[in-house]
Structures are given as C-alpha cells and as structure tokens.
Write an enzyme that holds these catalytic residues in place. Structure first.
Site, mmCIF file in Angstrom:
data_model
loop_
_atom_site.group_PDB
_atom_site.id
_atom_site.type_symbol
_atom_site.label_atom_id
_atom_site.label_comp_id
_atom_site.label_asym_id
_atom_site.label_seq_id
_atom_site.Cartn_x
_atom_site.Cartn_y
_atom_site.Cartn_z
ATOM 1 N N ASN A 21 0.806 -1.235 0.000
ATOM 2 C CA ASN A 21 0.000 0.000 0.000
ATOM 3 C C ASN A 21 0.831 1.273 0.000
ATOM 4 O O ASN A 21 0.497 2.243 -0.650
ATOM 5 C CB ASN A 21 -0.978 -0.029 1.170
ATOM 6 C CG ASN A 21 -0.258 -0.075 2.502
ATOM 7 O OD1 ASN A 21 0.766 -0.711 2.642
ATOM 8 N ND2 ASN A 21 -0.794 0.632 3.471
ATOM 9 N N GLU B 3 3.243 -5.241 12.305
ATOM 10 C CA GLU B 3 2.384 -4.072 12.115
ATOM 11 C C GLU B 3 1.281 -4.513 11.148
ATOM 12 O O GLU B 3 1.549 -4.694 9.954
ATOM 13 C CB GLU B 3 3.259 -2.943 11.591
ATOM 14 C CG GLU B 3 2.595 -1.857 10.811
ATOM 15 C CD GLU B 3 1.386 -1.312 11.524
ATOM 16 O OE1 GLU B 3 1.493 -0.972 12.696
ATOM 17 O OE2 GLU B 3 0.327 -1.259 10.879
ATOM 18 N N CYS C 33 -3.523 1.410 6.409
ATOM 19 C CA CYS C 33 -3.994 0.713 7.625
ATOM 20 C C CYS C 33 -4.504 1.705 8.663
ATOM 21 O O CYS C 33 -5.154 1.311 9.622
ATOM 22 C CB CYS C 33 -2.863 -0.120 8.209
ATOM 23 S SG CYS C 33 -1.410 0.859 8.573
ATOM 24 N N GLU D 146 7.164 0.472 15.988
ATOM 25 C CA GLU D 146 8.228 0.997 15.131
ATOM 26 C C GLU D 146 8.411 2.465 15.479
ATOM 27 O O GLU D 146 7.712 3.002 16.346
ATOM 28 C CB GLU D 146 7.815 0.847 13.659
ATOM 29 C CG GLU D 146 7.622 -0.614 13.235
ATOM 30 C CD GLU D 146 7.296 -0.761 11.763
ATOM 31 O OE1 GLU D 146 6.173 -0.436 11.364
ATOM 32 O OE2 GLU D 146 8.187 -1.196 11.007
HETATM 33 O O1 TXE Z 1 -0.753 -8.317 2.751
HETATM 34 P P1 TXE Z 1 0.060 -9.623 3.000
HETATM 35 P P2 TXE Z 1 -1.273 -7.816 1.389
HETATM 36 C C1 TXE Z 1 -3.966 -5.810 4.980
HETATM 37 C C2 TXE Z 1 -5.144 -5.467 4.135
HETATM 38 C C3 TXE Z 1 -4.910 -6.244 2.882
HETATM 39 C C4 TXE Z 1 -4.343 -7.504 3.478
HETATM 40 C C5 TXE Z 1 -3.553 -8.263 2.464
HETATM 41 O O2 TXE Z 1 -6.308 -5.994 4.762
HETATM 42 O O3 TXE Z 1 -6.096 -6.542 2.191
HETATM 43 O O4 TXE Z 1 -3.478 -7.067 4.521
HETATM 44 O O5 TXE Z 1 -2.663 -7.317 1.842
HETATM 45 C C6 TXE Z 1 4.396 -11.049 2.390
HETATM 46 N N1 TXE Z 1 5.725 -15.391 4.833
HETATM 47 N N2 TXE Z 1 -2.879 -4.867 4.875
HETATM 48 O O6 TXE Z 1 -1.551 -8.869 0.353
HETATM 49 O O7 TXE Z 1 -0.446 -10.794 2.261
HETATM 50 C C7 TXE Z 1 3.848 -10.524 1.091
HETATM 51 O O8 TXE Z 1 4.566 -11.051 -0.003
HETATM 52 C C8 TXE Z 1 6.385 -14.214 4.697
HETATM 53 C C9 TXE Z 1 -2.623 -4.003 5.999
HETATM 54 O O9 TXE Z 1 -0.289 -6.759 1.040
HETATM 55 O O10 TXE Z 1 0.119 -9.693 4.454
HETATM 56 C C10 TXE Z 1 4.069 -9.040 1.267
HETATM 57 O O11 TXE Z 1 5.401 -8.693 0.983
HETATM 58 N N3 TXE Z 1 5.899 -13.147 4.008
HETATM 59 C C11 TXE Z 1 -1.205 -3.536 5.977
HETATM 60 C C12 TXE Z 1 3.782 -8.843 2.748
HETATM 61 O O12 TXE Z 1 3.932 -10.124 3.350
HETATM 62 C C13 TXE Z 1 4.672 -13.267 3.476
HETATM 63 C C14 TXE Z 1 -0.799 -3.010 4.641
HETATM 64 C C15 TXE Z 1 2.363 -8.354 3.011
HETATM 65 O O13 TXE Z 1 1.498 -9.267 2.374
HETATM 66 C C16 TXE Z 1 3.898 -14.441 3.593
HETATM 67 C C17 TXE Z 1 -1.101 -3.962 3.613
HETATM 68 C C18 TXE Z 1 4.480 -15.539 4.309
HETATM 69 N N4 TXE Z 1 3.840 -16.706 4.456
HETATM 70 C C19 TXE Z 1 -2.128 -4.875 3.741
HETATM 71 N N5 TXE Z 1 2.707 -14.234 2.944
HETATM 72 C C20 TXE Z 1 -0.849 -2.452 6.982
HETATM 73 N N6 TXE Z 1 -0.911 -2.730 8.258
HETATM 74 O O14 TXE Z 1 -0.436 -1.374 6.576
HETATM 75 C C21 TXE Z 1 2.747 -12.976 2.460
HETATM 76 N N7 TXE Z 1 3.924 -12.390 2.753
#
Ligand code: TXE
Length: 481
Positions: free
Chosen positions: A151, A249, A283, A461
């Site tokens: 994001n 986070e 978020c 953080e």
């Molecule tokens: O997050 P993901 P995404 C929330 C929001 C969104 C949801 C999914 O609801 O719809 O999370 O978003 C890596 N081992 N937020 O797809 O899947 C992945 O490759 C290690 C809130 O972005 O959690 C990416 O680099 N890493 C949030 C990172 O994790 C893994 C902002 C985030 O992916 C993994 C974004 C694994 N098993 C989304 N699986 C905020 N708090 O700001 C995935 N990843």
C-alpha cells in the site's frame, strides 16, 4: 517490459532457479514487467551476503553510518520524480500523492535514523554500596528480515530498513510482489550512496515462497513485518518456536469519532482524506465513522457532497484524487464488501460502483463509497476492507461512542474530533489504539512509537522503539571493590 532482478551483495542478479512472475500496472490493467520469484536458494544467498558484511558494518562508527544513511536520503530526494512515477505505476495511487507523501517520507525515514543513531544511548546503573557498576550494551542483532506490503511500498520498506542498518544490522528485505519497482530502485541508490555490499539485500517474490523462506531461515534472527493480520499470525506461528524477535504491524479498522463541538470545516475536509487517501488503502484510514446524533444529518449531507467532488482518474492525471486499486483481486475483494453491505441492510449513500476511466478502460477503479449501517456488529464494521469504503453511524453519548469504537478485534489508530479537553483525555486513555489523533489525521512525528494492539499487531516501530527492536540489550555487571 521493465524486468527487474534481485539485489544481492551489491549486484543485480537473476533468481537461481529462474522463476519469474508478472508485474501489473493497475491503472491500465496490463503486465508491464517481470520480477523474480525467489526461492530458498536465493534467500540463502542473500543471507550469506548479509552475514559476510555484518562484522565490518557493525563496527562502522555512528558517524560513518549517519553519513551513508544521509546520502541515501539525499539521493531518494534527488530521484523523487522518477521514484514517484514508479510508485504510481506500480500501486495505482495518484502521482501527486506519491510525490507529496510516499517518496518524501522514504527519504525522511533514512534521514531520521541517520540522525537518531548518533543520539541513541543506553543506561548505566551503579550498585551503590556493593562496589559494582552495571552498564547496558545495545548490540546489533546480526542478519534481520524486513517484509513490507503494497500500500505504501517505498515508505514502509524504508521505515524498516533504515533503523535496521542504522543499528548496525545487515538486512534481507522483501517488498510486496505487487509493488516491487521502487524497492528495486533503492538498490541502485544504496550502491550510489556507498552502502557497503551485502548490508542490504533485496529479494523479490511471492510471500508463500520468498517471504516464507525468510521467516523460516534459522539464522535470520528478527523479522519486521507489515501486512495483513492473517499473514502476521502465520509469521508468528512460524517464527515463535524459532525464538525470533518479531515486530508485526498489521491491519486496522479504525474509528473516526466526531462530536458536535468539533471544528466542523476542518473535520469535514480531513475526514474526506482519512476515508479515501490512497484509495482507502492505508492501515490508518478511519473506515468506521461515528457522528454525534445532533450533527449526523448535516454531516451526512455535507460528507456525501464533498466526496462526490473527488475525481476518479488515471493516477498520472494531475487532478486525480482517487486512482486505481492495487490489483484486480483486491478490487474484487473490496467490491464484495459492497455486495455484502446490501445483504446486511446497509444503505449506500454514495458510490459503490466500479468505474471505467476513458483511456484506461482495463484499470481497477472503484468509486469512493459511503455506506450507512445500523449496527457495529455488521461485517463491514468488523472486517478490514482496505479500500475506498467507509461506514457511517450516529451515537448519542460519549459512552456509546467509546463502546462502538472499541468493539472490534483491531486496535491500531483512532481519530477524535472534539474541543472538549477533559473528554479528549478520558477517551484517549480508554480507546483501544496505539495511536490517537485528536483534531487531525496522519500527522506523524517519527520519534513517536508507531503500532497497534489487539489484532493490529505486536511491538512498535519509530524513534528509539525501532532502534531498541533492532538491538539486543546486554547487562554487564562489574565488581570493582
Ligand atoms: O498483505 P500480506 P497484502 C492488509 C489489508 C490487505 C491484506 C492483504 O487488509 O487486504 O493485509 O494485503 C508477504 N511469509 N494490509 O496482500 O499478504 C507478502 O509477499 C512471509 C494491511 O499486502 O500480508 C508481502 O510482501 N511473508 C497492511 C507482505 O507479506 C509473506 C498493509 C504483506 O502481504 C507471507 C497492507 C508468508 N507466508 C495490507 N505471505 C498495513 N498494516 O499497513 C505474504 N507475505
């Protein structure tokens, strides 16, 4: 096509097993490049590079680290136009937003920790009468993992990397596979800034392959992660038995509580931003809006009017306020909640439709959407949607507002609009949140602790919190009498 490579030991290299995945431009719905889908072998190579660099990097003086991190900050600022364009192309966010927020903040992240590391100190305790002196060493952990989401790509990627290397660690970092471009460009900037080879290593790929290899690596001793709550829980389950330090986070479902005594015009303008900035993909967005009954009808009318004036368009059009959502699957996920709203009896006051933007017909565009709900127990108020969708409800009393705000599994941030000081203090202490904004939103001082409670994560953080996370405290006790 813009194909990118991993950045390992200061060089740009293809993945060992040669797997690649498509990279999309969401504003036109087309593939514009390929990125590595790195495997365990690539992560091991990155780890070995980081390990080899650790001894020398952890023994650099604080001023040497300050100078290199400052140089990275300056080079990010210098390449802002190129980085902002890359960010808008990868993420779908308005170019104007990438220029004003994302890239300047990435530079500030490095500049802040360049300065902070020269001020970071630890304690000494004299055991008076016992002839002993204690001092606390805060030593770098070693090789750490930084994993970030799509994001705010460079903003959150650098928010982890800067304190990690400032504290003397070496890093294996993975950006989201959905928005890899600015992370790739950061590798070039680090080389130009003179960051020694191997201090930062960037591996691209899917979370389930590349990310998983990082969290499973036995010698990567700490993981700093930002992303979804479900993924955060998975990372905790995997890393906890390996006793890794974790900073998680995660998601949020943040209340925006509006009392009648607020500064109405400022509240209204800011609430449009806190609802729909970055297409609601932050978020910290205030996605649950609670308004005191006496101004509810007025607010509803004014808010709908203001939101109807937002321009949905291609991110590269200067007057675009709402760009494309980050991917087709994400657009479908967000749209599904609008369908759920209707099933749950929600009333769509504005928006709810996908949009076809002329010249970008295959892009992933959705109207900013305002839905009136009658209960905080509905799925729209309980689940993180992470798109341009907010809900409205009214409340009668402060107690009711507090109960509504806290009645979710998340606890990341809260926004509060009131000029009543005692109410501000009462609510700030009772709200389940790591951050409470009063009469503002997303005003950020990088010295402050950043993070949430409950399902919004673990750890903080920012500021010295980040430097404490990326160091191991050791108490040395010397008996001298
Ligand atoms: O997050 P993901 P995404 C929330 C929001 C969104 C949801 C999914 O609801 O719809 O999370 O978003 C890596 N081992 N937020 O797809 O899947 C992945 O490759 C290690 C809130 O972005 O959690 C990416 O680099 N890493 C949030 C990172 O994790 C893994 C902002 C985030 O992916 C993994 C974004 C694994 N098993 C989304 N699986 C905020 N708090 O700001 C995935 N990843």
């Amino acid at each position: 096509m813009q194909n990118i490579k991993n950045y390992i030991n200061g060089e740009f290299v293809n993945p060992i097993k040669g797997g690649f995945i498509d990279n999309y431009n969401p504003s036109i719905g087309e593939v514009y490049g390929q990125i590595p889908n790195s495997t365990t072998e690539d992560v091991e190579k990155a780890y070995q590079s980081a390990k080899s660099a650790f001894k020398q990097w952890s023994n650099t003086t604080l001023n040497e680290r300050r100078d290199i991190l400052s140089k990275i900050a300056q080079l990010i600022q210098l390449r802002l136009p190129e980085l902002a364009k890359a960010e808008a192309k990868d993420n779908g966010k308005p170019l104007s937003l990438a220029k004003a927020i994302d890239i300047p903040r990435a530079s500030s992240n490095f500049q802040y920790f360049a300065d902070a590391i020269t001020q970071f100190s630890s304690e000494a305790h004299e055991s008076i009468g016992l002839g002993a002196m204690n001092f606390t060493l805060r030593q770098p952990i070693g090789v750490v993992g930084c994993i970030s989401p799509w994001n705010l790509p460079l903003y959150l990627f650098t928010w982890k990397i800067a304190p990690a290397i400032a504290a003397g660690n070496c890093v294996v970092a993975k950006p989201s596979e959905v928005t890899p471009m600015t992370a790739y460009l950061l590798g070039e900037i680090c080389n130009e800034a003179g960051l020694p080879k191997g201090v930062l290593n960037i591996v691209h790929g899917l979370g389930t392959t590349t990310g998983q290899a990082i969290i499973e690596h036995p010698d990567i001793k700490a993981i700093s992660f930002t992303g979804g709550t479900a993924t955060g829980a998975h990372i905790a389950r995997t890393a906890a038995p390996m006793f890794k330090k974790l900073s998680l986070e995660l998601g949020g479902k943040n209340p925006n509580i509006i009392f009648a005594d607020c500064d109405y015009e400022n509240m209204l303008a800011t609430t449009v931003r806190s609802s729909f900035a970055n297409q609601g993909q932050i978020c910290l967005c205030g996605s649950r809006i609670f308004v005191e009954e006496s101004i509810y009808e007025q607010f509803k009318k004014d808010f709908v009017q203001k939101v109807s004036e937002l321009k949905i368009g291609n991110p590269f059009d200067e007057d675009t306020n709402i760009g494309a959502l980050v991917s087709k699957p994400h657009l479908e996920k967000v749209k599904s909640y609008i369908d759920i709203a209707e099933q749950e009896g929600g009333k769509i006051l504005y928006g709810g439709n996908t949009v076809t933007v002329e010249g970008s017909e295959n892009g992933y565009y959705l109207e900013p959407t305002i839905i009136e709900v009658s209960s905080n127990q509905c799925r729209l108020n309980q689940e993180e949607i992470f798109g341009p969708v907010v809900t409205l409800m009214s409340f009668k009393t402060e107690e009711e507002a507090l109960q509504l705000a806290n009645d979710v599994v998340y606890g990341l941030s809260s926004t509060l609009w009131t000029n009543n000081l005692t109410r501000t203090m009462r609510l700030s202490k009772e709200l389940h949140a790591g951050i409470v904004w009063v009469n503002t939103w997303l005003l950020r001082d990088l010295r402050t602790p950043f993070g949430g409670q409950k399902a919004s994560g673990v750890g903080r953080e920012g500021g010295f919190e980040a430097l404490r996370f990326f160091t191991e405290p050791k108490n040395v006790c010397i008996k001298y009498e």
